[in-house]
Design a protein around this motif. Sequence first.
Motif, PDB file in Angstrom:
ATOM      1  N   VAL A  32       3.150  -0.161  10.756  1.00 44.78           N
ATOM      2  CA  VAL A  32       1.976  -0.878  10.924  1.00 44.78           C
ATOM      3  C   VAL A  32       1.308  -0.738  12.399  1.00 44.78           C
ATOM      4  O   VAL A  32       2.057  -1.071  13.628  1.00 44.78           O
ATOM      5  CB  VAL A  32       2.102  -2.390  10.993  1.00 44.78           C
ATOM      6  N   GLN A  33       0.323   0.016  12.524  1.00 42.05           N
ATOM      7  CA  GLN A  33      -0.213   0.291  13.824  1.00 42.05           C
ATOM      8  C   GLN A  33      -1.515  -0.428  14.040  1.00 42.05           C
ATOM      9  O   GLN A  33      -2.496  -0.711  13.289  1.00 42.05           O
ATOM     10  CB  GLN A  33      -0.714   1.819  13.964  1.00 42.05           C
ATOM     11  N   PHE A  34      -1.687  -1.149  15.524  1.00 44.86           N
ATOM     12  CA  PHE A  34      -3.005  -1.832  15.565  1.00 44.86           C
ATOM     13  C   PHE A  34      -3.302  -1.540  16.950  1.00 44.86           C
ATOM     14  O   PHE A  34      -2.459  -0.865  17.942  1.00 44.86           O
ATOM     15  CB  PHE A  34      -2.966  -3.281  15.265  1.00 44.86           C
ATOM     16  N   ALA A  35      -4.728  -1.654  17.256  1.00 41.25           N
ATOM     17  CA  ALA A  35      -5.131  -1.557  18.538  1.00 41.25           C
ATOM     18  C   ALA A  35      -6.375  -2.435  18.681  1.00 41.25           C
ATOM     19  O   ALA A  35      -7.014  -2.769  17.855  1.00 41.25           O
ATOM     20  CB  ALA A  35      -5.834  -0.011  18.860  1.00 41.25           C
ATOM     21  N   ARG A  36      -6.733  -2.756  20.077  1.00 46.22           N
ATOM     22  CA  ARG A  36      -8.012  -3.630  20.418  1.00 46.22           C
ATOM     23  C   ARG A  36      -9.179  -2.831  20.994  1.00 46.22           C
ATOM     24  O   ARG A  36      -8.787  -2.094  21.876  1.00 46.22           O
ATOM     25  CB  ARG A  36      -7.370  -4.919  21.164  1.00 46.22           C
ATOM     26  N   PHE A  37     -10.088  -3.167  20.604  1.00 47.19           N
ATOM     27  CA  PHE A  37     -11.396  -2.260  21.369  1.00 47.19           C
ATOM     28  C   PHE A  37     -12.405  -3.428  21.569  1.00 47.19           C
ATOM     29  O   PHE A  37     -12.630  -4.423  21.002  1.00 47.19           O
ATOM     30  CB  PHE A  37     -11.795  -1.463  20.116  1.00 47.19           C
ATOM     31  N   VAL A  38     -13.147  -2.956  22.724  1.00 52.81           N
ATOM     32  CA  VAL A  38     -14.614  -3.974  22.936  1.00 52.81           C
ATOM     33  C   VAL A  38     -15.536  -3.023  22.355  1.00 52.81           C
ATOM     34  O   VAL A  38     -16.713  -3.813  22.248  1.00 52.81           O
ATOM     35  CB  VAL A  38     -14.577  -4.275  24.326  1.00 52.81           C
ATOM     36  N   ASP A  39     -15.573  -1.908  21.785  1.00 55.67           N
ATOM     37  CA  ASP A  39     -16.701  -1.066  21.200  1.00 55.67           C
ATOM     38  C   ASP A  39     -16.152  -0.529  19.784  1.00 55.67           C
ATOM     39  O   ASP A  39     -15.253  -0.076  19.528  1.00 55.67           O
ATOM     40  CB  ASP A  39     -16.569   0.199  22.187  1.00 55.67           C
ATOM     41  N   GLU A  40     -17.407  -0.835  18.920  1.00 53.60           N
ATOM     42  CA  GLU A  40     -17.120  -0.559  17.686  1.00 53.60           C
ATOM     43  C   GLU A  40     -16.899   0.947  17.255  1.00 53.60           C
ATOM     44  O   GLU A  40     -16.190   1.341  16.350  1.00 53.60           O
ATOM     45  CB  GLU A  40     -18.181  -1.184  16.758  1.00 53.60           C
ATOM     46  N   GLY A  41     -17.690   1.715  18.219  1.00 56.94           N
ATOM     47  CA  GLY A  41     -17.702   3.139  17.962  1.00 56.94           C
ATOM     48  C   GLY A  41     -16.243   3.797  18.185  1.00 56.94           C
ATOM     49  O   GLY A  41     -15.921   4.485  17.478  1.00 56.94           O
ATOM     50  N   ALA A  42     -15.651   3.212  19.335  1.00 53.58           N
ATOM     51  CA  ALA A  42     -14.014   3.678  19.607  1.00 53.58           C
ATOM     52  C   ALA A  42     -13.464   3.226  18.561  1.00 53.58           C
ATOM     53  O   ALA A  42     -12.259   3.987  18.256  1.00 53.58           O
ATOM     54  CB  ALA A  42     -13.834   3.112  21.055  1.00 53.58           C
ATOM     55  N   ALA A  43     -13.590   1.966  18.183  1.00 55.66           N
ATOM     56  CA  ALA A  43     -12.702   1.426  16.945  1.00 55.66           C
ATOM     57  C   ALA A  43     -12.524   2.431  15.848  1.00 55.66           C
ATOM     58  O   ALA A  43     -11.591   2.684  15.046  1.00 55.66           O
ATOM     59  CB  ALA A  43     -12.945  -0.004  16.724  1.00 55.66           C
ATOM     60  N   LEU A  54       1.045  -1.068  -0.180  1.00 52.74           N
ATOM     61  CA  LEU A  54      -0.038   0.117  -0.106  1.00 52.74           C
ATOM     62  C   LEU A  54       0.825   1.158   0.056  1.00 52.74           C
ATOM     63  O   LEU A  54       0.514   2.401  -0.334  1.00 52.74           O
ATOM     64  CB  LEU A  54      -0.833  -0.068   1.051  1.00 52.74           C
ATOM     65  N   GLY A  55       1.757   1.139   0.451  1.00 54.15           N
ATOM     66  CA  GLY A  55       2.740   2.178   0.710  1.00 54.15           C
ATOM     67  C   GLY A  55       2.496   3.286   1.270  1.00 54.15           C
ATOM     68  O   GLY A  55       3.126   4.545   1.302  1.00 54.15           O
ATOM     69  N   ALA A  56       2.018   3.162   2.546  1.00 49.15           N
ATOM     70  CA  ALA A  56       1.475   3.861   3.480  1.00 49.15           C
ATOM     71  C   ALA A  56       1.528   3.550   5.027  1.00 49.15           C
ATOM     72  O   ALA A  56       1.304   2.104   4.911  1.00 49.15           O
ATOM     73  CB  ALA A  56       0.166   4.566   3.246  1.00 49.15           C
ATOM     74  N   PRO A  57       1.544   3.882   5.847  1.00 47.63           N
ATOM     75  CA  PRO A  57       1.287   3.402   7.475  1.00 47.63           C
ATOM     76  C   PRO A  57      -0.079   2.579   7.272  1.00 47.63           C
ATOM     77  O   PRO A  57      -1.044   3.059   6.643  1.00 47.63           O
ATOM     78  CB  PRO A  57       1.038   4.568   8.223  1.00 47.63           C
ATOM     79  N   LEU A  58      -0.181   1.364   7.739  1.00 51.11           N
ATOM     80  CA  LEU A  58      -1.292   0.577   8.067  1.00 51.11           C
ATOM     81  C   LEU A  58      -2.050   0.552   9.136  1.00 51.11           C
ATOM     82  O   LEU A  58      -1.142   0.363  10.344  1.00 51.11           O
ATOM     83  CB  LEU A  58      -0.850  -0.805   7.532  1.00 51.11           C
ATOM     84  N   HIS A  59      -3.118   0.930   9.494  1.00 49.53           N
ATOM     85  CA  HIS A  59      -3.840   1.068  10.593  1.00 49.53           C
ATOM     86  C   HIS A  59      -4.985   0.197  10.470  1.00 49.53           C
ATOM     87  O   HIS A  59      -5.957   0.041   9.816  1.00 49.53           O
ATOM     88  CB  HIS A  59      -4.431   2.429  10.813  1.00 49.53           C
ATOM     89  N   VAL A  60      -4.709  -0.906  11.672  1.00 48.31           N
ATOM     90  CA  VAL A  60      -5.767  -2.113  11.720  1.00 48.31           C
ATOM     91  C   VAL A  60      -6.177  -1.992  13.127  1.00 48.31           C
ATOM     92  O   VAL A  60      -5.623  -1.796  14.306  1.00 48.31           O
ATOM     93  CB  VAL A  60      -5.165  -3.208  11.592  1.00 48.31           C
ATOM     94  N   CYS A  61      -7.651  -2.175  13.427  1.00 47.32           N
ATOM     95  CA  CYS A  61      -8.197  -2.329  14.787  1.00 47.32           C
ATOM     96  C   CYS A  61      -8.928  -3.903  14.915  1.00 47.32           C
ATOM     97  O   CYS A  61      -9.377  -4.181  14.081  1.00 47.32           O
ATOM     98  CB  CYS A  61      -9.098  -1.207  14.930  1.00 47.32           C
ATOM     99  N   PHE A  62      -8.963  -4.279  16.168  1.00 48.71           N
ATOM    100  CA  PHE A  62      -9.456  -5.703  16.298  1.00 48.71           C
ATOM    101  C   PHE A  62     -10.192  -5.651  17.330  1.00 48.71           C
ATOM    102  O   PHE A  62     -10.215  -4.916  18.364  1.00 48.71           O
ATOM    103  CB  PHE A  62      -8.541  -6.755  16.920  1.00 48.71           C
ATOM    104  N   LEU A  63     -11.755  -6.006  17.125  1.00 51.01           N
ATOM    105  CA  LEU A  63     -12.704  -5.896  18.304  1.00 51.01           C
ATOM    106  C   LEU A  63     -12.600  -7.199  18.950  1.00 51.01           C
ATOM    107  O   LEU A  63     -12.746  -8.283  18.148  1.00 51.01           O
ATOM    108  CB  LEU A  63     -14.141  -5.887  17.571  1.00 51.01           C
ATOM    109  N   VAL A  64     -12.670  -7.084  20.172  1.00 51.38           N
ATOM    110  CA  VAL A  64     -12.515  -8.292  20.832  1.00 51.38           C
ATOM    111  C   VAL A  64     -13.509  -8.357  22.257  1.00 51.38           C
ATOM    112  O   VAL A  64     -13.981  -7.369  22.540  1.00 51.38           O
ATOM    113  CB  VAL A  64     -10.937  -8.356  21.549  1.00 51.38           C
TER     114      VAL A  64
END
Length: 58
Positions: A39-50, A8-18
């Motif tokens: 590559v940045q990722f984060a985990r969330f329990v709330d879809e709105g926050a993600a 993709l040639g750009a920073p990749l942002h991925v979030c996981f709903l858990v």
Amino acid sequence: MPGVQRALGAPLHVCFLVLPAYLQGLPAAMAGPGPGSLVQFARFVDEGAANAWLAARA
């Protein structure tokens, strides 16, 4: 993920709903990559926050 980022040639942002119990059981060392990572990722329990997290990085 690094291969996807290179394609993709750009920073990749991925979030996981858990599930909350899963998130609480993760060790602190599994929090995610450092702020300088392409590559940045984060985990969330709330879809709105993600969605808000992703929107802030667009």
